[in-house]
Design an enzyme around this catalytic site. Structure first.
Site, short mmCIF file in Angstrom:
data_model
loop_
_atom_site.label_atom_id
_atom_site.label_comp_id
_atom_site.label_asym_id
_atom_site.label_seq_id
_atom_site.Cartn_x
_atom_site.Cartn_y
_atom_site.Cartn_z
N THR A 16 -11.48 -0.33 22.64
CA THR A 16 -11.98 -1.69 22.84
C THR A 16 -13.47 -1.77 22.55
O THR A 16 -13.94 -2.65 21.81
CB THR A 16 -11.67 -2.14 24.29
OG1 THR A 16 -10.26 -2.09 24.47
CG2 THR A 16 -12.18 -3.55 24.55
N ASN A 57 0.27 -1.75 16.96
CA ASN A 57 0.74 -1.07 18.16
C ASN A 57 2.08 -1.58 18.66
O ASN A 57 2.76 -0.90 19.42
CB ASN A 57 -0.30 -1.18 19.28
CG ASN A 57 -0.82 -2.58 19.47
OD1 ASN A 57 -1.32 -3.20 18.54
ND2 ASN A 57 -0.68 -3.11 20.66
N GLN A 114 -4.01 3.63 16.81
CA GLN A 114 -2.65 4.16 16.84
C GLN A 114 -2.42 5.25 15.79
O GLN A 114 -1.33 5.81 15.74
CB GLN A 114 -1.62 3.03 16.63
CG GLN A 114 -1.56 2.02 17.76
CD GLN A 114 -0.95 2.59 19.05
OE1 GLN A 114 -0.24 3.60 19.04
NE2 GLN A 114 -1.24 1.95 20.18
N CYS A 154 9.26 -15.01 23.55
CA CYS A 154 9.43 -16.09 24.52
C CYS A 154 8.21 -16.20 25.42
O CYS A 154 7.50 -15.23 25.64
CB CYS A 154 10.69 -15.86 25.35
SG CYS A 154 10.40 -15.27 26.98
N1 PLP Z 1 -6.41 -1.08 19.49
C1 PLP Z 1 -5.12 -0.73 19.53
C2 PLP Z 1 -4.29 -0.85 18.30
C3 PLP Z 1 -4.53 -0.28 20.73
O1 PLP Z 1 -3.24 0.03 20.75
C4 PLP Z 1 -5.35 -0.19 21.87
C5 PLP Z 1 -4.79 0.28 23.16
O2 PLP Z 1 -3.94 -0.34 23.75
C6 PLP Z 1 -6.72 -0.54 21.78
C7 PLP Z 1 -7.20 -0.98 20.57
C8 PLP Z 1 -7.62 -0.44 22.95
O3 PLP Z 1 -8.02 0.89 23.15
P1 PLP Z 1 -8.61 1.36 24.55
O4 PLP Z 1 -7.49 1.33 25.52
O5 PLP Z 1 -9.12 2.75 24.31
O6 PLP Z 1 -9.72 0.43 24.89
#
Ligand code: PLP
Length: 392
Positions: A88, A171, A199, A345
């Site tokens: 994030t 994801n 991922q 949904c």
């Molecule tokens: N991007 C993707 C594709 C993810 O699957 C995730 C995790 O769920 C994140 C970003 C976020 O990563 P983090 O949990 O290390 O902040």
């Protein structure tokens, strides 16, 4: 204090638990070997890496060795790898820096990005002098490369500088981006290219020296490392300003005392993942195929959201919506099976999946994402399929 191999294994959830964990795209269990590498940095090597005496030098060395190891695996120089708190933060930083420091005033992304990208893009789209557009998707979730090129040509033709932010693997449905081709398009139109590789790092060999990409994000808890630690790769051809102000950590870019044991864990987890890649990826791929075949055989009307070329860890399944399958995830949980939703949904508190909505998935189906790791087994698949026969 040292921890024995047995204690490590006994404390490790996937090897010693009655539940079945099929949600490895959400997070993975930390491997005992990673914990073993981290433990000394939680106990005897507790120094602050910025301290000049021996305690500090020990942890500084651990951080820099971790950086070197990660950089080598990704085919880049250590100076381009910054440790962060996870995917994030890395996504937020790449997007913010592209606008603030690199002059991007148009973002091209896709509607099926993770919220760590989508919400960041929406934020800048509302507040700054930045426009956002979304690339067209094919029915299976692949991006339409022709549309991407048209958008790049239009925006750059009008004098705008583009940031392309597209994830390497989705994801929810596992669709993979042709990252090299997107990089080449980006280069042709002098765009900045960021890819959320959360991922895929730790799941595929990725040589960044062969890809025209400016930023990638990764997160260690997706490949049996600790939570709360990630990396942002920043291509050396670009110059960005600090993301967090304060001390001089991370070469003045991200202030704050380093998460030393997390960083050590990130590097160890990546080393193990890549060293065992051939064996583990083919094991997981077989498991996924086995589950898909079992489902096809025993659950009438089942279909899949991921094509043959999708991420090998993710199996996104559409079950025909019936009175029983309406509560599928809850019933799986009651039966100690952990999986994720991904439904179109939007009833009640469940806002549904933005990915399924963007792909206009029919809400006559209940979608469940099963995602696998090296700790899962065929016996677990059999148990889950047995249960699904009752629950659907
Ligand atoms: N991007 C993707 C594709 C993810 O699957 C995730 C995790 O769920 C994140 C970003 C976020 O990563 P983090 O949990 O290390 O902040």
């Amino acid at each position: 204090m040292t921890i024995t191999e047995k204690e490590l294994k006994d404390n490790s959830l996937p090897m010693n638990d009655f539940r079945i964990y099929f949600d490895n795209a959400a997070t993975t269990a930390m491997s005992p070997e990673v914990l073993e590498a981290m433990l000394p940095y939680m106990t005897q090597h507790f120094g602050n890496p910025s301290s000049i005496y021996s305690y500090g030098r020990e942890t500084r060395l651990a951080v820099e060795n971790a950086r070197k190891s990660v950089a080598k695996i990704l085919g880049v120089k250590p100076g381009s790898v910054f440790f962060t708190s996870g995917g994030t933060e890395s996504n937020n930083t790449a997007i913010a820096a592209s606008i603030r420091d690199l002059g991007c005033d148009h973002i091209i992304t896709s509607p099926i990005e993770h919220h760590a990208v989508l919400h960041t893009v929406e934020h800048y789209g509302h507040t700054a002098n930045v426009e956002v557009s979304y690339v067209a998707l094919k029915e299976d979730g692949h991006i339409n490369l022709e549309d991407l090129e048209l958008q790049l040509a239009k925006q750059t033709g009008e004098g705008r500088k583009c940031l392309v932010s597209l994830m390497h693997a989705n994801n929810e449905i596992g669709v993979l981006l042709p990252i090299k081709k997107v990089g080449e398009l980006g280069q042709k139109y002098k765009a900045i290219f960021h890819s959320d590789c959360v991922q895929t790092v730790g799941h595929y060999p990725i040589n960044l020296s062969e890809i025209h990409v400016h930023f990638i994000s990764a997160s260690s808890h997706k490949f049996h490392g600790p939570k709360g630690v990630g990396i942002l790769y920043v291509n050396e051809d670009i110059n960005i300003k600090p993301f967090i102000f304060g001390g001089g950590q991370e070469r003045n870019m991200r202030a704050g005392t380093e998460n030393v044991y997390g960083i050590v864990g990130f590097a160890r987890a990546l080393e193990i993942a890549m060293q065992d890649y051939e064996k583990e990826s083919s094991y997981i791929r077989d498991l996924k195929l086995y589950m898909a075949n079992q489902l096809k055989q025993y659950i009438p009307g089942v279909s899949f959201n991921c094509g043959a070329d999708a991420l090998y860890t993710v199996l996104s399944v559409c079950f025909p919506r019936t009175d029983r399958s309406e509560f599928l995830l809850m019933n799986l949980d009651i039966n100690n099976i952990c999986a994720s939703g991904g439904s179109a949904c939007s009833s009640g508190a469940d806002a549904g999946s933005h990915v399924m909505k963007a792909l206009k998935k029919d809400d006559r189906y209940a979608t469940v994402r099963f995602s696998f790791s090296k700790y899962n087994t065929k016996e677990e698949v059999d148990r889950v399929v047995e249960k699904l026969k009752e629950l659907v």
